[in-house]
Design a protein around this motif. Sequence first.
Motif, PDB file in Angstrom:
ATOM      1  N   SER A  11     -58.104 -41.895  23.188  1.00 20.16           N
ATOM      2  CA  SER A  11     -59.259 -42.323  22.388  1.00 20.16           C
ATOM      3  C   SER A  11     -59.481 -41.335  21.250  1.00 20.16           C
ATOM      4  N   GLY A  12     -59.352 -40.050  21.559  1.00 23.02           N
ATOM      5  CA  GLY A  12     -59.459 -39.037  20.528  1.00 23.02           C
ATOM      6  C   GLY A  12     -58.348 -39.138  19.505  1.00 23.02           C
ATOM      7  N   LEU A  13     -57.134 -39.418  19.970  1.00 23.01           N
ATOM      8  CA  LEU A  13     -56.012 -39.568  19.046  1.00 23.01           C
ATOM      9  C   LEU A  13     -56.192 -40.785  18.146  1.00 23.01           C
ATOM     10  N   ARG A  14     -56.754 -41.861  18.692  1.00 28.74           N
ATOM     11  CA  ARG A  14     -57.010 -43.059  17.879  1.00 28.74           C
ATOM     12  C   ARG A  14     -58.038 -42.770  16.786  1.00 28.74           C
ATOM     13  N   ILE A  15     -59.047 -41.965  17.134  1.00 26.41           N
ATOM     14  CA  ILE A  15     -60.050 -41.594  16.130  1.00 26.41           C
ATOM     15  C   ILE A  15     -59.429 -40.691  15.071  1.00 26.41           C
ATOM     16  N   ALA A  16     -58.568 -39.771  15.518  1.00 29.92           N
ATOM     17  CA  ALA A  16     -57.993 -38.785  14.606  1.00 29.92           C
ATOM     18  C   ALA A  16     -56.914 -39.364  13.704  1.00 29.92           C
ATOM     19  N   ALA A  17     -56.229 -40.419  14.163  1.00 33.28           N
ATOM     20  CA  ALA A  17     -55.096 -40.962  13.398  1.00 33.28           C
ATOM     21  C   ALA A  17     -55.473 -41.374  11.978  1.00 33.28           C
ATOM     22  N   PRO A  18     -56.528 -42.160  11.764  1.00 37.68           N
ATOM     23  CA  PRO A  18     -56.877 -42.512  10.379  1.00 37.68           C
ATOM     24  C   PRO A  18     -57.538 -41.370   9.610  1.00 37.68           C
ATOM     25  N   LEU A  19     -57.975 -40.313  10.319  1.00 33.22           N
ATOM     26  CA  LEU A  19     -58.569 -39.158   9.643  1.00 33.22           C
ATOM     27  C   LEU A  19     -57.514 -38.174   9.154  1.00 33.22           C
ATOM     28  N   ALA A  20     -56.329 -38.202   9.783  1.00 35.16           N
ATOM     29  CA  ALA A  20     -55.278 -37.250   9.421  1.00 35.16           C
ATOM     30  C   ALA A  20     -54.887 -37.343   7.949  1.00 35.16           C
ATOM     31  N   PRO A  21     -54.719 -38.553   7.379  1.00 37.96           N
ATOM     32  CA  PRO A  21     -54.411 -38.612   5.940  1.00 37.96           C
ATOM     33  C   PRO A  21     -55.467 -37.967   5.067  1.00 37.96           C
ATOM     34  N   LEU A  22     -56.730 -38.005   5.504  1.00 43.24           N
ATOM     35  CA  LEU A  22     -57.800 -37.380   4.734  1.00 43.24           C
ATOM     36  C   LEU A  22     -57.561 -35.880   4.595  1.00 43.24           C
ATOM     37  N   GLY A  23     -57.145 -35.236   5.691  1.00 43.59           N
ATOM     38  CA  GLY A  23     -56.895 -33.808   5.633  1.00 43.59           C
ATOM     39  C   GLY A  23     -55.797 -33.459   4.659  1.00 43.59           C
TER      40      GLY A  23
ATOM     41  N   LEU B 284     -52.171 -47.692   3.798  1.00 40.35           N
ATOM     42  CA  LEU B 284     -51.090 -48.260   4.582  1.00 40.35           C
ATOM     43  C   LEU B 284     -50.539 -47.233   5.566  1.00 40.35           C
ATOM     44  N   GLU B 285     -50.389 -45.998   5.131  1.00 39.04           N
ATOM     45  CA  GLU B 285     -49.918 -44.938   6.027  1.00 39.04           C
ATOM     46  C   GLU B 285     -50.902 -44.724   7.170  1.00 39.04           C
ATOM     47  N   ALA B 286     -52.205 -44.753   6.868  1.00 34.82           N
ATOM     48  CA  ALA B 286     -53.218 -44.560   7.903  1.00 34.82           C
ATOM     49  C   ALA B 286     -53.177 -45.687   8.942  1.00 34.82           C
ATOM     50  N   VAL B 287     -53.031 -46.921   8.467  1.00 34.16           N
ATOM     51  CA  VAL B 287     -52.971 -48.070   9.381  1.00 34.16           C
ATOM     52  C   VAL B 287     -51.732 -47.993  10.268  1.00 34.16           C
ATOM     53  N   LEU B 288     -50.596 -47.680   9.679  1.00 34.25           N
ATOM     54  CA  LEU B 288     -49.353 -47.571  10.445  1.00 34.25           C
ATOM     55  C   LEU B 288     -49.413 -46.417  11.439  1.00 34.25           C
ATOM     56  N   PHE B 289     -50.057 -45.337  11.031  1.00 36.61           N
ATOM     57  CA  PHE B 289     -50.171 -44.187  11.933  1.00 36.61           C
ATOM     58  C   PHE B 289     -51.039 -44.531  13.142  1.00 36.61           C
ATOM     59  N   ARG B 290     -52.139 -45.230  12.883  1.00 30.76           N
ATOM     60  CA  ARG B 290     -53.005 -45.662  13.985  1.00 30.76           C
ATOM     61  C   ARG B 290     -52.263 -46.630  14.893  1.00 30.76           C
ATOM     62  N   LYS B 291     -51.465 -47.516  14.306  1.00 32.66           N
ATOM     63  CA  LYS B 291     -50.698 -48.474  15.096  1.00 32.66           C
ATOM     64  C   LYS B 291     -49.683 -47.766  15.975  1.00 32.66           C
ATOM     65  N   ALA B 292     -49.081 -46.694  15.459  1.00 35.66           N
ATOM     66  CA  ALA B 292     -48.110 -45.934  16.250  1.00 35.66           C
ATOM     67  C   ALA B 292     -48.777 -45.300  17.466  1.00 35.66           C
ATOM     68  N   VAL B 293     -49.997 -44.797  17.289  1.00 33.02           N
ATOM     69  CA  VAL B 293     -50.736 -44.227  18.422  1.00 33.02           C
ATOM     70  C   VAL B 293     -51.058 -45.306  19.440  1.00 33.02           C
ATOM     71  N   ASP B 294     -51.470 -46.483  18.971  1.00 33.03           N
ATOM     72  CA  ASP B 294     -51.775 -47.593  19.886  1.00 33.03           C
ATOM     73  C   ASP B 294     -50.541 -48.009  20.694  1.00 33.03           C
ATOM     74  N   LEU B 295     -49.372 -48.004  20.044  1.00 32.36           N
ATOM     75  CA  LEU B 295     -48.147 -48.389  20.735  1.00 32.36           C
ATOM     76  C   LEU B 295     -47.737 -47.355  21.777  1.00 32.36           C
ATOM     77  N   ALA B 296     -48.032 -46.088  21.505  1.00 36.78           N
ATOM     78  CA  ALA B 296     -47.649 -45.021  22.444  1.00 36.78           C
ATOM     79  C   ALA B 296     -48.616 -44.914  23.620  1.00 36.78           C
ATOM     80  N   ALA B 297     -49.850 -45.347  23.431  1.00 34.99           N
ATOM     81  CA  ALA B 297     -50.885 -45.154  24.448  1.00 34.99           C
ATOM     82  C   ALA B 297     -50.530 -45.719  25.825  1.00 34.99           C
ATOM     83  N   PRO B 298     -49.994 -46.961  25.951  1.00 32.94           N
ATOM     84  CA  PRO B 298     -49.731 -47.507  27.290  1.00 32.94           C
ATOM     85  C   PRO B 298     -48.761 -46.665  28.119  1.00 32.94           C
TER      86      PRO B 298
END
Length: 239
Positions: free
Chosen positions: A166-178, A216-230
């Motif tokens: 859950s934390g990684l999902r929140i952080a994924a779209p924030l990472a590009p901001l940094g 687009l990078e933020a969306v794909l990054f979040r999607k990658a985290v979602d795919l890894a979560a299970p």
Amino acid sequence: MVVLALVLLWQAVVTALELPRYILPAPSAVAARLWTGHASLLTNALITLREIIAGFAAGAVFGAGAAFLLAGFPRFGRLVWPALVVLQSFPVFVIAPMLVLWFGFGMTSKVVMTMIIVFFPVASNFADGLARTDSAIVKAAHLDGAGHWQLLILIRLPLAMPQLFSGLRIAAPLAPLGAVVGEWVGAAGGLGFVMVQANARMQADTVFAAMFILALEAVLFRKAVDLAAPFFTRWSPAQ
């Protein structure tokens, strides 16, 4: 459909009001810029993507590691968490210039900036998950002779993995901001650098094109985290 409707509305507003390109470019102008400048934009997008990946990985490791250690040493954790909360309250725009001053204009300062932004949601969510293990499970483990570290590693850690992601999902779209904030302050490449340069030249279509790629990078990054979560959240209190 919603995105398409918004794009059509955007195009209609620009056309009806005859807005200058430097104020608000039409979607067609942004698309044209993406096509004509794709080589330069792709090169800078890859620079930003490397910073995002490195910073996200470092922030995830340090955030999860800090939460785990503070859960392992709860007395120490009660002293450290207030300091971490204070650090989290510092605006990133204040920290970024100092990081560039300390680490230079290269990739390192952007990675550290991204790591800081990723660290707090990961550490906070994971620590919360480690602290909220079902009391019935904890009592049963103690009755079975489990010690503090056995309980933490074998029971609390697996059950807290959903909160970690859950934390990684929140952080994924924030990472590009940094990464972009670091590039705004000082860089020789990257999407943030492209935005600053284009904005200075009043090339709004280039700014919007860079923003589109960053989104687009933020969306794909979040999607990658979602795919890894299970693969890492097979354990949960319900199961």
